[in-house]
Scaffold this motif. Structure first.
Motif, PDB file in Angstrom:
ATOM      1  N   HIS A   1     -15.895  26.114  48.051  1.00  0.00           N
ATOM      2  CA  HIS A   1     -15.851  25.920  49.509  1.00  0.00           C
ATOM      3  C   HIS A   1     -15.281  27.144  50.202  1.00  0.00           C
ATOM      4  O   HIS A   1     -15.473  27.344  51.387  1.00  0.00           O
ATOM      5  CB  HIS A   1     -14.940  24.743  49.878  1.00  0.00           C
ATOM      6  CG  HIS A   1     -15.428  23.435  49.378  1.00  0.00           C
ATOM      7  ND1 HIS A   1     -16.474  22.758  49.957  1.00  0.00           N
ATOM      8  CD2 HIS A   1     -15.013  22.660  48.351  1.00  0.00           C
ATOM      9  CE1 HIS A   1     -16.682  21.639  49.296  1.00  0.00           C
ATOM     10  NE2 HIS A   1     -15.823  21.545  48.320  1.00  0.00           N
TER      11      HIS A   1
ATOM     12  N   THR B   1     -25.011  23.457  53.583  1.00  0.00           N
ATOM     13  CA  THR B   1     -23.802  22.747  53.159  1.00  0.00           C
ATOM     14  C   THR B   1     -23.892  21.268  53.523  1.00  0.00           C
ATOM     15  O   THR B   1     -23.498  20.402  52.746  1.00  0.00           O
ATOM     16  CB  THR B   1     -22.564  23.366  53.831  1.00  0.00           C
ATOM     17  OG1 THR B   1     -22.602  24.772  53.639  1.00  0.00           O
ATOM     18  CG2 THR B   1     -21.286  22.803  53.256  1.00  0.00           C
ATOM     19  N   VAL B   2     -24.434  20.991  54.713  1.00  0.00           N
ATOM     20  CA  VAL B   2     -24.568  19.588  55.120  1.00  0.00           C
ATOM     21  C   VAL B   2     -25.592  18.890  54.223  1.00  0.00           C
ATOM     22  O   VAL B   2     -25.420  17.720  53.849  1.00  0.00           O
ATOM     23  CB  VAL B   2     -24.974  19.483  56.605  1.00  0.00           C
ATOM     24  CG1 VAL B   2     -25.014  18.035  57.046  1.00  0.00           C
ATOM     25  CG2 VAL B   2     -24.011  20.259  57.481  1.00  0.00           C
TER      26      VAL B   2
ATOM     27  N   HIS C   1     -23.354  29.441  52.806  1.00  0.00           N
ATOM     28  CA  HIS C   1     -22.110  28.952  53.395  1.00  0.00           C
ATOM     29  C   HIS C   1     -22.174  28.977  54.919  1.00  0.00           C
ATOM     30  O   HIS C   1     -22.721  29.899  55.501  1.00  0.00           O
ATOM     31  CB  HIS C   1     -20.956  29.840  52.905  1.00  0.00           C
ATOM     32  CG  HIS C   1     -19.618  29.414  53.409  1.00  0.00           C
ATOM     33  ND1 HIS C   1     -18.875  28.439  52.790  1.00  0.00           N
ATOM     34  CD2 HIS C   1     -18.901  29.805  54.480  1.00  0.00           C
ATOM     35  CE1 HIS C   1     -17.756  28.261  53.453  1.00  0.00           C
ATOM     36  NE2 HIS C   1     -17.739  29.078  54.496  1.00  0.00           N
ATOM     37  N   GLY C   2     -21.616  27.938  55.539  1.00  0.00           N
ATOM     38  CA  GLY C   2     -21.552  27.926  56.998  1.00  0.00           C
ATOM     39  C   GLY C   2     -22.869  27.572  57.669  1.00  0.00           C
ATOM     40  O   GLY C   2     -23.054  27.838  58.850  1.00  0.00           O
ATOM     41  N   THR C   3     -23.788  26.982  56.912  1.00  0.00           N
ATOM     42  CA  THR C   3     -25.062  26.558  57.504  1.00  0.00           C
ATOM     43  C   THR C   3     -25.312  25.091  57.129  1.00  0.00           C
ATOM     44  O   THR C   3     -24.542  24.490  56.382  1.00  0.00           O
ATOM     45  CB  THR C   3     -26.239  27.379  56.941  1.00  0.00           C
ATOM     46  OG1 THR C   3     -26.459  26.967  55.595  1.00  0.00           O
ATOM     47  CG2 THR C   3     -25.953  28.865  56.970  1.00  0.00           C
ATOM     48  N   HIS C   4     -26.426  24.567  57.603  1.00  0.00           N
ATOM     49  CA  HIS C   4     -26.746  23.174  57.276  1.00  0.00           C
ATOM     50  C   HIS C   4     -27.108  22.964  55.809  1.00  0.00           C
ATOM     51  O   HIS C   4     -27.314  21.829  55.380  1.00  0.00           O
ATOM     52  CB  HIS C   4     -27.858  22.653  58.189  1.00  0.00           C
ATOM     53  CG  HIS C   4     -27.336  22.213  59.524  1.00  0.00           C
ATOM     54  ND1 HIS C   4     -27.369  23.004  60.644  1.00  0.00           N
ATOM     55  CD2 HIS C   4     -26.737  21.066  59.910  1.00  0.00           C
ATOM     56  CE1 HIS C   4     -26.814  22.364  61.656  1.00  0.00           C
ATOM     57  NE2 HIS C   4     -26.416  21.182  61.239  1.00  0.00           N
TER      58      HIS C   4
ATOM     59  N   ARG D   1     -18.720  13.038  65.606  1.00  0.00           N
ATOM     60  CA  ARG D   1     -18.698  13.523  64.229  1.00  0.00           C
ATOM     61  C   ARG D   1     -17.580  12.868  63.413  1.00  0.00           C
ATOM     62  O   ARG D   1     -17.848  12.349  62.320  1.00  0.00           O
ATOM     63  CB  ARG D   1     -18.598  15.047  64.200  1.00  0.00           C
ATOM     64  CG  ARG D   1     -18.978  15.639  62.853  1.00  0.00           C
ATOM     65  CD  ARG D   1     -18.833  17.159  62.894  1.00  0.00           C
ATOM     66  NE  ARG D   1     -19.522  17.813  61.795  1.00  0.00           N
ATOM     67  CZ  ARG D   1     -18.976  18.039  60.609  1.00  0.00           C
ATOM     68  NH1 ARG D   1     -17.754  17.629  60.366  1.00  0.00           N
ATOM     69  NH2 ARG D   1     -19.651  18.647  59.661  1.00  0.00           N
TER      70      ARG D   1
END
Ligand code: HEM
Lengths: 142, 460
Positions: free
Chosen positions: B241, B324-325, B319-322, B47
């Motif tokens: 964020h 965000t990606v 928030h805190g999941t893909h 990563r």
């Protein structure tokens, strides 16, 4: 007044506000109960960084996503300290098989304990407002 | 054309992109076969390799493009060509230092900047040299700056500030207070991205005004209004964020208010510009134009996504999941990479007008890029929605069960990622080839190889 001068005035104003703002953020306290990391916890934090635990785990949902969030693992009635320590050298699933000493495991657990004491994630008892705002539940509220 | 260091920056950038894409694929692979590479190159190595390489691509390509524009298109006399050489050498040596730091496991930094923090010193030095050279050159030669000069200048200064801020954790007073520490950390990342966006969006506006052969779009009142709006967001908009972190609520109030204004910036400018574009101009920079249109599309998609999850009540679930990606890769690939491809194609059309843009690799590469990126993005969103559902609406399902149930979604991410990688590799190699051809027999290629040789010798 020339355009350049006007621009510089606007930028300077923004920078002044930005400086005051930064000053407040840098002196930010936790919402109610400030938590200061002990040297043991700092050692745990160091290990957390050196081993890039954050690339698979999240704290408050921030980090990589291959593994679970660890914000409240410590206080989870089904998990807790020993549970955390067992995982560290287990090499389960995609998690690398680390080779931590007992002392190192302890400091990582203490670090996670400190994190746990700062708040909740996921914040299941948050309050939703009609204007899109979310009121978080803080750790020291009843 | 004497000074070719700008092109060396571009080649270095494209190389970082290709390396980054390779590690991206390895990262995605670990989601579907967790044990396969774990013993050789686990996710916590892959990563940082991936993220640092792809961020370097953005930053280096922006740097090279700006150097190129001011020296080769504006024909400004650079304040110092020694500084640009030094800047390049510092960056290439530090770049190799970063990979060595990863390979030897010395990754005591934090997310996105995982390398040994000591390496930040030369990086900062490089930026300072860039800043000195940039401001000295522009202030001496240009009166009444168009907006892109302001944007680049701001980008450089804030880059220096926020890169430093990202290392405040080295100071005990920050790292000892967890909530303050994590807030400042993510504040710096938000503004760090804002800083490179200043550079990249400035490039987009620059290319547009050149294609249009009309500077007015870079000088009007509106464009400056949007520039200041962008700057305000860079400074105060980061906190989406950290909506979920138990900080003081006022920080989140400010961020909520400010972030609602974001993103209007670029879409407005591109829309305006497209309206007035004549057909002939389009043809002469065909590829650059096409990539800018693609960026336009991605600005639009990401605008909707970002505006939605800047609302705390929605952010709570995404928030805190893909998701965000999807946002981070959607913007770094869809917007930043696309604009930077436009920039390199524009540069190539300047240095080598006979370069045939209808080559197979470029044409199909671009189509594959658009299609696979879109599918990749959608699958990331699906993965995010499923995880969010698991977090908030299901009970007694283990994390590992949730991950297992997402197997086919992760497989799809890998497959579409492969398509994306193939497209980026074909576009990237075509561009690298043209750039190196241009450089051949030039003194700077000698500089490049000499630097590499010195480093290789040093390693052994
Ligand atoms: C071409 C194929 C690519 C694949 C398969 C891929 C895959 C991945 C994966 C698996 C992650 C980790 C997500 C996680 O923690 O679970 C990631 C993160 C990331 N990638 Fe990529 N990637 C690719 C291309 C790119 C490119 C071209 C860029 C930018 C130019 C990029 C920028 C990023 C960024 C910034 C992150 C960090 C995301 C975050 O922290 O929210 N990726 N990528």
């Amino acid at each position: 007044m020339s355009n350049a001068k006007k621009n510089i005035i606007v930028i300077s104003t923004l920078i002044v506000i930005f400086s005051i703002y930064n000053f407040s953020v840098y002196n930010l306290r936790d919402y109610k109960q400030p938590v200061k990391l002990s040297s043991k916890a700092i050692q745990g934090q160091q290990l957390w960084q050196e081993n890039n635990c954050w690339s698979c785990h999240q704290i408050y949902g921030l980090g990589g996503y291959l593994g679970p969030d660890l914000t409240n693992t410590f206080s989870n009635p089904k998990k807790g300290k020993e549970y955390i320590k067992t995982f560290l050298n287990s090499g389960i699933k995609s998690m690398p098989k680390f080779n931590f000493s007992e002392d190192e495991k302890e400091s990582i657990a203490i670090f996670l304990k400190y994190i746990d004491s700062t708040g909740y994630y996921p914040n299941y008892e948050a309050n939703f407002k009609l204007n899109g705002w979310v009121e978080l539940k803080y750790k020291d509220e009843e | 054309m004497k000074n070719k260091t700008a092109l060396l920056f571009l080649i270095l950038a494209l190389t970082a992109l290709l390396i980054g894409v390779f590690f991206g694929l390895l990262a995605a692979l670990q989601y579907i076969i967790p044990d396969l590479l774990k013993d050789y190159i686990p996710f916590n190595k892959v990563r940082p390799f991936h993220v640092t390489s792809t961020i370097s691509w953005i930053v280096l390509c922006a740097t090279g493009s700006i150097y190129f524009f001011i020296t080769q298109i504006e024909h400004l006399k650079l304040f110092s060509s020694k500084l640009i050489h030094t800047h390049f050498i510092i960056f290439i040596v530090t770049g190799i230092g970063i990979y060595v730091s990863f390979l030897t496991g010395k990754m005591e930094g934090r997310e996105y900047l995982a390398y040994s923090p000591i390496l930040t010193i030369p990086i900062l030095l490089g930026w300072i040299l860039f800043g000195v050279n940039y401001f000295k050159t522009i202030i001496q030669n240009v009166k009444n700056w168009p907006v892109y000069y302001w944007m680049w200048g701001t980008g450089i200064i804030f880059m220096i500030y926020h890169l430093s801020e990202a290392h405040f954790w080295l100071i005990p007073n920050f790292r000892e207070y967890f909530i303050r520490d994590i807030s400042v950390q993510w504040k710096s990342y938000g503004s760090f991205v804002g800083s490179w966006n200043m550079l990249v969006y400035g490039i987009a506006i620059y290319i547009m005004s050149k294609i249009k052969k009309d500077e007015s779009s870079a000088r009007g009142k509106t464009v400056f209004f949007f520039y200041f709006l962008g700057l305000t967001n860079l400074m105060f908009g980061w906190a989406h964020h950290t909506y979920i972190i138990p900080t003081q609520p006022w920080i989140r109030y400010v961020a909520y208010g400010v972030s609602m204004t974001e993103w209007i910036l670029l879409i407005y400018i591109i829309r305006e510009w497209k309206k007035s574009l004549t057909k002939e101009d389009k043809k002469s920079y065909c590829m650059a134009y096409k990539f800018l249109i693609t960026a336009d599309f991605w600005v639009f998609l990401n605008l909707i996504l970002a505006l939605l999850f800047s609302i705390p009540a929605i952010n709570f679930f995404t928030h805190g999941t893909h998701i965000t990606v999807a946002h981070s890769m959607g913007t770094t690939i869809g917007i930043n990479t696309t604009i930077l491809f436009a920039s390199v194609f524009f540069i190539v059309s300047k240095i080598n007008p006979s370069f045939k843009i209808n080559q197979f690799a470029v044409k199909y590469g671009r189509n594959l890029f658009r299609i696979s990126l879109f599918l990749f993005w959608i699958t990331l969103l699906i993965a995010g929605v499923k995880k969010s559902y698991w977090m908030y609406f299901s009970e007694n399902i283990f994390f590992s069960e949730m991950q297992d149930s997402l197997y086919y979604v992760y497989l799809a991410i890998f497959v579409f990622g492969m398509g994306l990688a193939i497209s980026i590799i074909s576009l990237g190699t075509v561009l690298i080839r043209v750039l190196t051809k241009t450089l051949k027999n030039q003194e700077n290629l000698v500089l490049y190889s000499a630097t590499l040789l010195i480093i290789i010798n040093y390693q052994y």
